[in-house]
Each structure stands twice: as C-alpha cells, then as structure tokens.
Write an enzyme that holds these catalytic residues in place. Structure first.
Site, PDB file in Angstrom:
ATOM      1  N   HIS A 111       0.852  -1.191   0.000  1.00  0.00           N
ATOM      2  CA  HIS A 111       0.000   0.000   0.000  1.00  0.00           C
ATOM      3  C   HIS A 111       0.885   1.238   0.000  1.00  0.00           C
ATOM      4  O   HIS A 111       1.900   1.283   0.707  1.00  0.00           O
ATOM      5  CB  HIS A 111      -0.890  -0.007   1.243  1.00  0.00           C
ATOM      6  CG  HIS A 111      -1.739   1.211   1.415  1.00  0.00           C
ATOM      7  ND1 HIS A 111      -2.734   1.548   0.535  1.00  0.00           N
ATOM      8  CD2 HIS A 111      -1.748   2.184   2.369  1.00  0.00           C
ATOM      9  CE1 HIS A 111      -3.332   2.659   0.928  1.00  0.00           C
ATOM     10  NE2 HIS A 111      -2.739   3.073   2.040  1.00  0.00           N
ATOM     11  N   ASN A 112       0.494   2.246  -0.782  1.00  0.00           N
ATOM     12  CA  ASN A 112       1.302   3.484  -0.850  1.00  0.00           C
ATOM     13  C   ASN A 112       2.783   3.139  -1.012  1.00  0.00           C
ATOM     14  O   ASN A 112       3.640   3.639  -0.269  1.00  0.00           O
ATOM     15  CB  ASN A 112       1.092   4.342   0.390  1.00  0.00           C
ATOM     16  CG  ASN A 112      -0.282   4.970   0.450  1.00  0.00           C
ATOM     17  OD1 ASN A 112      -1.020   4.991  -0.539  1.00  0.00           O
ATOM     18  ND2 ASN A 112      -0.659   5.491   1.612  1.00  0.00           N
ATOM     19  N   GLU A 141       1.420  -0.251  -5.499  1.00  0.00           N
ATOM     20  CA  GLU A 141       0.469   0.847  -5.675  1.00  0.00           C
ATOM     21  C   GLU A 141       1.183   2.084  -6.203  1.00  0.00           C
ATOM     22  O   GLU A 141       2.271   2.439  -5.735  1.00  0.00           O
ATOM     23  CB  GLU A 141      -0.239   1.185  -4.367  1.00  0.00           C
ATOM     24  CG  GLU A 141      -1.313   2.243  -4.564  1.00  0.00           C
ATOM     25  CD  GLU A 141      -2.179   2.480  -3.347  1.00  0.00           C
ATOM     26  OE1 GLU A 141      -3.377   2.762  -3.521  1.00  0.00           O
ATOM     27  OE2 GLU A 141      -1.655   2.396  -2.220  1.00  0.00           O
ATOM     28  N   ASP A 143       0.025   5.990  -6.946  1.00  0.00           N
ATOM     29  CA  ASP A 143      -0.975   7.060  -6.906  1.00  0.00           C
ATOM     30  C   ASP A 143      -0.571   8.148  -7.894  1.00  0.00           C
ATOM     31  O   ASP A 143       0.471   8.798  -7.717  1.00  0.00           O
ATOM     32  CB  ASP A 143      -1.083   7.644  -5.500  1.00  0.00           C
ATOM     33  CG  ASP A 143      -1.704   6.673  -4.506  1.00  0.00           C
ATOM     34  OD1 ASP A 143      -2.011   5.541  -4.906  1.00  0.00           O
ATOM     35  OD2 ASP A 143      -1.871   7.049  -3.336  1.00  0.00           O
ATOM     36  N   HIS A 156       1.176  11.129  -2.367  1.00  0.00           N
ATOM     37  CA  HIS A 156      -0.073  10.976  -1.630  1.00  0.00           C
ATOM     38  C   HIS A 156      -0.825  12.300  -1.713  1.00  0.00           C
ATOM     39  O   HIS A 156      -0.417  13.286  -1.124  1.00  0.00           O
ATOM     40  CB  HIS A 156       0.202  10.576  -0.174  1.00  0.00           C
ATOM     41  CG  HIS A 156      -0.991   9.963   0.508  1.00  0.00           C
ATOM     42  ND1 HIS A 156      -1.769  10.630   1.405  1.00  0.00           N
ATOM     43  CD2 HIS A 156      -1.535   8.722   0.382  1.00  0.00           C
ATOM     44  CE1 HIS A 156      -2.747   9.844   1.831  1.00  0.00           C
ATOM     45  NE2 HIS A 156      -2.617   8.678   1.222  1.00  0.00           N
ATOM     46  N   GLU A 190      -3.801   4.114  -8.767  1.00  0.00           N
ATOM     47  CA  GLU A 190      -4.829   4.994  -8.209  1.00  0.00           C
ATOM     48  C   GLU A 190      -4.796   6.269  -9.051  1.00  0.00           C
ATOM     49  O   GLU A 190      -3.957   7.143  -8.862  1.00  0.00           O
ATOM     50  CB  GLU A 190      -4.562   5.293  -6.737  1.00  0.00           C
ATOM     51  CG  GLU A 190      -5.689   6.081  -6.088  1.00  0.00           C
ATOM     52  CD  GLU A 190      -5.497   6.255  -4.587  1.00  0.00           C
ATOM     53  OE1 GLU A 190      -5.500   7.421  -4.140  1.00  0.00           O
ATOM     54  OE2 GLU A 190      -5.331   5.243  -3.884  1.00  0.00           O
TER      55      GLU A 190
END
Length: 495
Positions: A111-112, A141, A143, A156, A190
């Site tokens: 995640h992230n 991931e 983003d 983020h 994302e």
C-alpha cells in the site's frame, strides 16, 4: 550447501542425542544415523543413500567417511545446517501449482508503495519500490496525479509528501520487477489524472515496459467504465486498453457478487469495511473471494502508515492484502513469514478450505483437518545483549496466528541474565482446527521489569512449512535482518 557456524552452546543437547543413537560406540554408524533421521527427525523416506549423502557433506574425518560413519563433530555440523532448520528447505523453491486463476492465490501486496515514512509529510522515493520488489512484492500501488509539463506525478494527494515522476517509477519497476520472482507484478494505479496525462501514462507503460507488459485480451474493458451500479469513471482509452484481467470496482454487496459474471473485477475496500464484512458474513466473503479478487488496504486514519493484522483478511481468502512495507512490526513479520513459502515468489496457493463449496466461515469453530502441534522450546544460542549492553533476561513467546479460534500465545519462563546459553526446556501444545491457515511466530523478548519487556528477535513461518524433529530457529531483527548466529533450539511434532 552453506553451513552455519557450529554453536558451542547447544553442544550438550546435541551430544546427548548423539550418544543415545551411537550407544556404546565411539562413532555413529550409517544405520544408527538412519534410525535417528526416521525416529527423531521424522524423515520417513531416509535410506542408506540419504545417510551416505549427509556423511559426505558434513563429516570431515576421512576415516569416518571411509567407514560410512559420523563423528560427533560431523553430527554437530549436520544439526546446525540448513538441513535441520525449522523451515522446510523444499519450500525455498517454487513447488505449488502456478497455473490456477489469480483468485486462487494470496499475493504479496503493498500500500502506498512510494512512501518511505508516514502519509502526511513522508518522503516519496524510488527506493521504496526497489525494497518492495526485492521482498518479492507482486502488487505495487502507484498514486498518479497531474504534474507540470505534462509529466504525471506519484505522491499521496492533498498532503505534504514529496513527489516523484511516474515515468521514473515505471522505469524502476522495469529494472527490478523480476529480480526475486519470475511471476507477474500487478500495478495498482490509483488514477487521479486528466485524460491527457493518462495518455502520457499509457505511453510510458508501453514504451518502458515493452514486451513485459501484458496486454488487455478483453474487448469489453476498453471503455474503462465501471459496470452498473458502480459510479462511472472517465478513463482515457489508451490507458484502459492496457488493463488486463482485473478492474478495480467499489464493493456493492455479496448478493450482487453472486449474480455478477464479471470475474475480472477487483473489489477494493478499506480494512474497517472488510473487517465488518468478515465478522458479519465470513462464509459469504470466502465465497466472494473464490470468484473475484479483493484488495484490502489500511484505513486513511492511519496517518503514520501503521498496519492492520493481515491474518484477519487472509482468513476470508482476500488475495491482495496490502500493507505499508515501510512500517516494521508484527504485521510485516507475518507478511514476510507467509510469503517466504513457495520459493518466496510472492504467490501462495490458498488452502483448500478457502476454495471449497462447503461454506467455510473463519469466525466459527472449524475442524477441516484438525492438528495437534507440540513444541518444546529447549534453548537459545548467542542472543544479542540488551540495549544497555548487559546480558538479557530472555523468554520466548510462541504465537499462533490463524482463524480466531486457533490464535493464541504461550510463553516460556524467563531466564535470568543469560544471552549466550539460555535454557527453557518448556513444552507447549496447541490444538489447531485450520492449521493450513496458521502462521507460527517465535518471538524472543527481554524481561525489563515485572510487567514490561522488549523485543529481541523473531521468526515467523507457515505451519505447512514446519519440519518435525529437533530443529533450530533462525532469528530476525525488527527490521527483518538476520541475527545469525542467534537462534533457538526446539523440538517439533504435529499430527
């Protein structure tokens, strides 16, 4: 095979074993060694060829080797070798069926991935992707946000985290994706970019990844729209055309899932919702995950990038249980332990209980293949000193992480002021109703006060990778590094 340096602290225990099987003889014959392997180590296929091979590998006395026998020093070298590690060495290579649909596997997921610290002011760095990939993480991931000069950025959103270029991330993935594992890497995008910058993203994916990029074989995915009743999102066609097998959608309900034939969908949800569903309708969640991929991610309230316990969601068969790889502690210990199996390739075949049609519910008492696990924590060797530089007051906590009814922990007594050769000789027994889901964690702790203790080292492995018999347990530091030559000596038996 690499051999560990023989430990003097375990000589007494190993000497007793050696003398028991050598009887009155000065050396251990091949027949006696075979008896030891079968009776104590539960190596039931051991034969004359097995014993000769071990003698050739670990015995350095030429006379003993010529006589097909083993001196105590040779026996000690064998007992300290990888052949006697608690982790089944056959599982250091890929051995599971790798031709099943993705829904049949637990997949190591991050995640992230770009963050090196917290998700408020933490630094985004390409090294975070390298570290995850070198742990054989198979789902990363990214983003993505609009950047200046038509260069998509990764960070983020709506925070003070630093920014890195999307194209640099893709180049890093291309360089390191298959260093540790030959199996596919899933890029979880994302996507917050405009259609124009999405087209730039697609160009980078094609030009940088080239033939490594699996193309979309499903024509009906090229619109990029999510099927009703989910909210439709606008995805640029060049980016949507690259989607393969799965498309992330918002979870609606299990009844919707049962009627939905779009098996390429990946339901993505935060831990709070997933935990609520697992508790309320665990059997439905298990059935859902037989048909669809599900990705679980940490709650947005975890601003310091802490992690949840991944076992909660492996219990219902969720494949993509995403963790903050940069945050050390129990959750990442469990993740590392789970995914060291199957050659550390990042894909673990889910146990049969999670793939059957019998309505398995991890929240209920189950007895799919019940097992009795007996452990004897005998001793430790070469443990590090305490933070103050003094000898430890060590104890060992053995933890079982599985379905709720199987999860428990037991501790040895504390040994006072002994880091070098602590002896516990403590028996522990565990009854496991779904052992195939269980992880076993050995945690050495230092007793600092009547009610306080601190972490020293740990080792986690799947129940299914346990070797029976007298075994040594390697220890790892809080950051996952080896503490060799520190280790534990245990006896393992299970039904």
């Amino acid at each position: 095979m690499k051999k560990r340096e023989a430990s003097t602290s375990r000589r007494a225990e190993i000497q007793q074993l050696y003398q028991r099987y050598a009887s009155a003889e000065p050396i251990l014959s091949a027949d006696s060694l075979q008896t030891f392997l079968r009776k104590e180590q539960h190596e039931h296929t051991a034969n004359v060829e097995t014993t000769i091979s071990l003698i050739d590998r670990y015995e350095i006395d030429e006379t003993a080797r010529e006589n097909n026998s083993m001196t105590f020093e040779g026996f000690l070298r064998y007992m300290e070798s990888k052949d006697c590690c608690i982790f089944n060495q056959a599982h250091t290579s890929v051995y599971q069926d790798m031709d099943q649909p993705l829904t049949s596997y637990f997949i190591s997921s991050s995640h992230n991935t770009y963050l090196t610290r917290d998700q408020l002011v933490g630094k985004s760095h390409l090294d975070a992707y390298v570290i995850a990939l070198r742990k054989a993480c198979r789902c990363l991931e990214i983003d993505c946000w609009d950047g200046p000069d038509m260069e998509p950025l990764v960070y983020h959103g709506h925070t003070l985290t630093t920014k890195i270029l999307f194209k640099d991330v893709v180049q890093t993935v291309e360089q390191h994706a298959f260093e540790m594992s030959a199996y596919p890497v899933i890029l979880s995008l994302e996507n917050h970019c405009s259609q124009e910058q999405q087209e730039v993203m697609a160009q980078y994916l094609v030009s940088i990844l080239g033939e490594k990029l699996l193309r979309n074989p499903l024509d009906h995915l090229t619109t990029g729209d999510l099927p009703s009743p989910n909210k439709t999102v606008v995805v640029a066609k060049p980016l949507s055309d690259l989607v393969i097998y799965t498309q992330s959608v918002k979870f609606v309900s299990f009844s919707y899932s049962k009627d939905n034939q779009n098996c390429y969908e990946n339901t993505s949800m935060a831990e709070k919702k997933a935990r609520k569903l697992a508790k309320a309708t665990g059997a439905d969640f298990v059935q859902h995950n037989q048909k669809f991929l599900s990705r679980i991610y940490p709650s947005g309230s975890r601003v310091l990038s802490s992690n949840y316990n991944p076992q909660d969601f492996w219990n219902v068969g969720s494949q993509l249980v995403a963790l903050n790889f940069q945050t050390l502690g129990l959750p990442m210990d469990l993740n590392d332990g789970r995914f060291q199996d199957n050659g550390g390739c990042g894909y673990i075949l889910k146990p049969s209980a999670l793939m059957s049609n019998e309505g398995f519910d991890p929240g209920c008492q189950n007895s799919c293949m019940p097992s009795q696990l007996l452990l004897k924590v005998i001793s430790g060797s070469n443990l590090p000193v305490s933070r103050s530089g003094k000898a430890l007051d060590p104890f060992v906590r053995v933890e079982i992480h599985g379905i709720p009814s199987d999860s428990c922990k037991k501790c040895t007594p504390t040994v006072s002021s002994n880091s070098l050769t602590p002896h516990w000789n403590t028996n522990m027994d565990f009854s496991l109703s779904v052992p195939q889901l269980c992880l076993i964690r050995f945690c050495v702790r230092h007793q600092t006060g009547p009610l306080t203790n601190e972490f020293v080292g740990q080792y986690t492995l799947p129940f299914t990778s346990l070797k029976k018999g007298y075994r040594w347990v390697p220890l790892r530091s809080q950051d996952g590094c080896s503490l060799d030559p520190a280790s534990l000596f245990v006896f393992v038996w299970y039904s």
